[in-house]
Motif scaffolding. Sequence first.
Motif, short mmCIF file in Angstrom:
data_model
loop_
_atom_site.label_atom_id
_atom_site.label_comp_id
_atom_site.label_asym_id
_atom_site.label_seq_id
_atom_site.Cartn_x
_atom_site.Cartn_y
_atom_site.Cartn_z
N LEU A 185 33.14 46.16 51.33
CA LEU A 185 34.01 46.14 52.52
C LEU A 185 34.41 47.54 53.00
O LEU A 185 34.46 47.79 54.19
CB LEU A 185 35.29 45.33 52.20
CG LEU A 185 35.11 43.82 52.03
CD1 LEU A 185 36.32 43.22 51.30
CD2 LEU A 185 34.94 43.16 53.39
N GLU A 204 39.93 41.38 36.20
CA GLU A 204 40.86 41.91 35.20
C GLU A 204 40.17 42.15 33.86
O GLU A 204 40.50 43.09 33.13
CB GLU A 204 42.03 40.91 35.04
CG GLU A 204 43.09 41.29 34.02
CD GLU A 204 44.10 42.33 34.51
OE1 GLU A 204 44.41 42.37 35.72
OE2 GLU A 204 44.57 43.11 33.66
N GLY A 207 44.98 46.93 41.90
CA GLY A 207 45.62 47.44 40.69
C GLY A 207 44.69 47.55 39.50
O GLY A 207 44.88 48.42 38.64
N ILE A 251 41.52 48.47 39.54
CA ILE A 251 40.78 49.72 39.68
C ILE A 251 41.71 50.93 39.50
O ILE A 251 41.35 51.91 38.84
CB ILE A 251 40.06 49.77 41.05
CG1 ILE A 251 38.97 48.70 41.13
CG2 ILE A 251 39.47 51.15 41.32
CD1 ILE A 251 37.78 48.92 40.22
N THR A 300 43.95 48.99 47.98
CA THR A 300 43.41 48.02 48.95
C THR A 300 44.02 46.62 48.83
O THR A 300 43.70 45.76 49.64
CB THR A 300 41.87 47.90 48.84
OG1 THR A 300 41.55 47.40 47.55
CG2 THR A 300 41.20 49.24 49.07
N ALA A 322 51.32 48.73 42.20
CA ALA A 322 50.49 49.24 41.11
C ALA A 322 50.08 50.71 41.26
O ALA A 322 49.91 51.41 40.26
CB ALA A 322 49.24 48.37 40.95
N VAL A 364 43.73 46.69 55.67
CA VAL A 364 42.64 46.21 54.80
C VAL A 364 43.02 44.92 54.08
O VAL A 364 42.16 44.24 53.53
CB VAL A 364 42.17 47.26 53.75
CG1 VAL A 364 41.77 48.56 54.42
CG2 VAL A 364 43.21 47.49 52.68
N LEU A 392 41.89 40.08 52.23
CA LEU A 392 42.33 39.53 50.95
C LEU A 392 42.34 38.00 50.97
O LEU A 392 42.60 37.39 52.00
CB LEU A 392 43.76 39.99 50.63
CG LEU A 392 44.02 41.39 50.16
CD1 LEU A 392 45.52 41.57 49.92
CD2 LEU A 392 43.25 41.68 48.87
N GLN A 428 46.17 36.21 47.07
CA GLN A 428 46.45 37.62 46.77
C GLN A 428 47.54 38.17 47.68
O GLN A 428 48.34 39.00 47.27
CB GLN A 428 45.17 38.47 46.95
CG GLN A 428 44.02 38.08 46.02
CD GLN A 428 44.25 38.51 44.59
OE1 GLN A 428 45.19 39.24 44.29
NE2 GLN A 428 43.40 38.04 43.69
#
Length: 368
Positions: free
Chosen positions: A57, A82, A114, A116, A138, A146, A178, A182, A186
């Motif tokens: 994206l 995760e 979070g 990443i 993002t 985070a 962005v 989602l 989320q």
Amino acid sequence: VPSFDLSVTPLPLSTRYYCSCGILGPGPKEETLADLLIKAQLASPFFVVSNPRVGELYGEAVRNSLDSRGLPYFYVEVPDGERYKSLYWARRLIEHMIHAGLHRGSTVIALGGGVISDLAGLAAATYMRGIPHACIATTLLAQVDASIGGKVAVDHRQAKNIMGTFHHPRLIISDPEVTRTLEPRQWSSGFAEIIKSAAIASTSLFETLEEHSLHYYQENYASLEEIVFKVARIKSSIVMEDPFEKGVRAHLNFGHTLGHALESATSYRRFLHGEAVAIGMRGAIMIAWELGFGNAAMASRMDRLLSSYCLPLSIRRVDDEKVMAALRLDKKRGLHQARFVLLRDLGEPFVTDEVPESLIRQVLKRLR
Ligand SMILES: NC(=O)c1ccc[n+]([C@@H]2O[C@H](COP(=O)([O-])OP(=O)(O)OC[C@H]3O[C@@H](n4cnc5c(N)ncnc54)[C@H](O)[C@@H]3O)[C@@H](O)[C@H]2O)c1
Ligand SMILES: [Zn+2]
């Protein structure tokens, strides 16, 4: 681009947080991503870490921006999820960093949510005893929570965030637009942290949230930008006051004692983090009420707010014994008992270790 600084003594460096719609979008902009990296005096080569979903994206926007200013970079992806926030994947990243010849002046860029930012942040924190990193957050949760505060960590199969340290990013970039891509859950999960920050630190923000709903913010990105900026500032000022969580920073754990226990009791499969926190906040308000704090209006306002941001209010089919066992293991617990953050009123949090187990059990039943 609207921004503020977060500086933590005794650290010599500060984090600059930018929040603006469109930074990662295709349109023209006053300052590009590359401009912001240069302005923050972050040196190349950059080492961009993302995952296939976010990379597809927004990876190109980031690469194009770096290319446009002739900034050299490496780009790597880790699988999405995760379970890849692990020591194994931190080591894989570090191996890539060695092969890329990254040095103390290079900069790691976490492009994602979070997972990443925690994983790439830990790799940056440990590589050569720490090199600078930046976060392009993002997810809503990463933009308001985070990415801020310097906590970086990976999980062990039996314990979340068990291996980590503090390593503040030098730069955080949030483009609220962005979040358009989602998943709906989320979004709600991010709003749980927004509601939490409002509940502990800003009654006026709580009221603003009450005037709107999830749907409104999904269509009004300028308003979302204001909210993200405000909540990021709230978290930052709490972190600046108490960088190592010796006092007020613990207030950010409102809803998290029960929330973490619910996540753990359901093996992290059933609830998104924010969903568990939503139920945890309701539980904390019920506990406070039984201990003589808070008021009935606060409880019903919280319930209404959680519903209008599509967050769950109840827990069906959760094993109370597993929740109690998880509470006993919570790494933030007090000496003998689980440590809760409760509210005297909106905006008035306090920490207590004095919540009897019998009361927790009673509240778990009421949360059904
Ligand atoms: N360090 C801290 O202070 C702190 C605070 C809170 C949470 N966390 C950690 O953050 C993690 C949760 O973060 P999260 O909720 O951002 O989850 P996440 O990073 O897993 O992102 C959620 C999902 O959304 C996808 N995604 C990300 N951005 C997207 C976009 N713009 N469009 C479409 N899809 C996108 C991701 O690929 C992923 O599938 C947990 O590991 C938690 O422990 C850390
Ligand atoms: Zn949280």
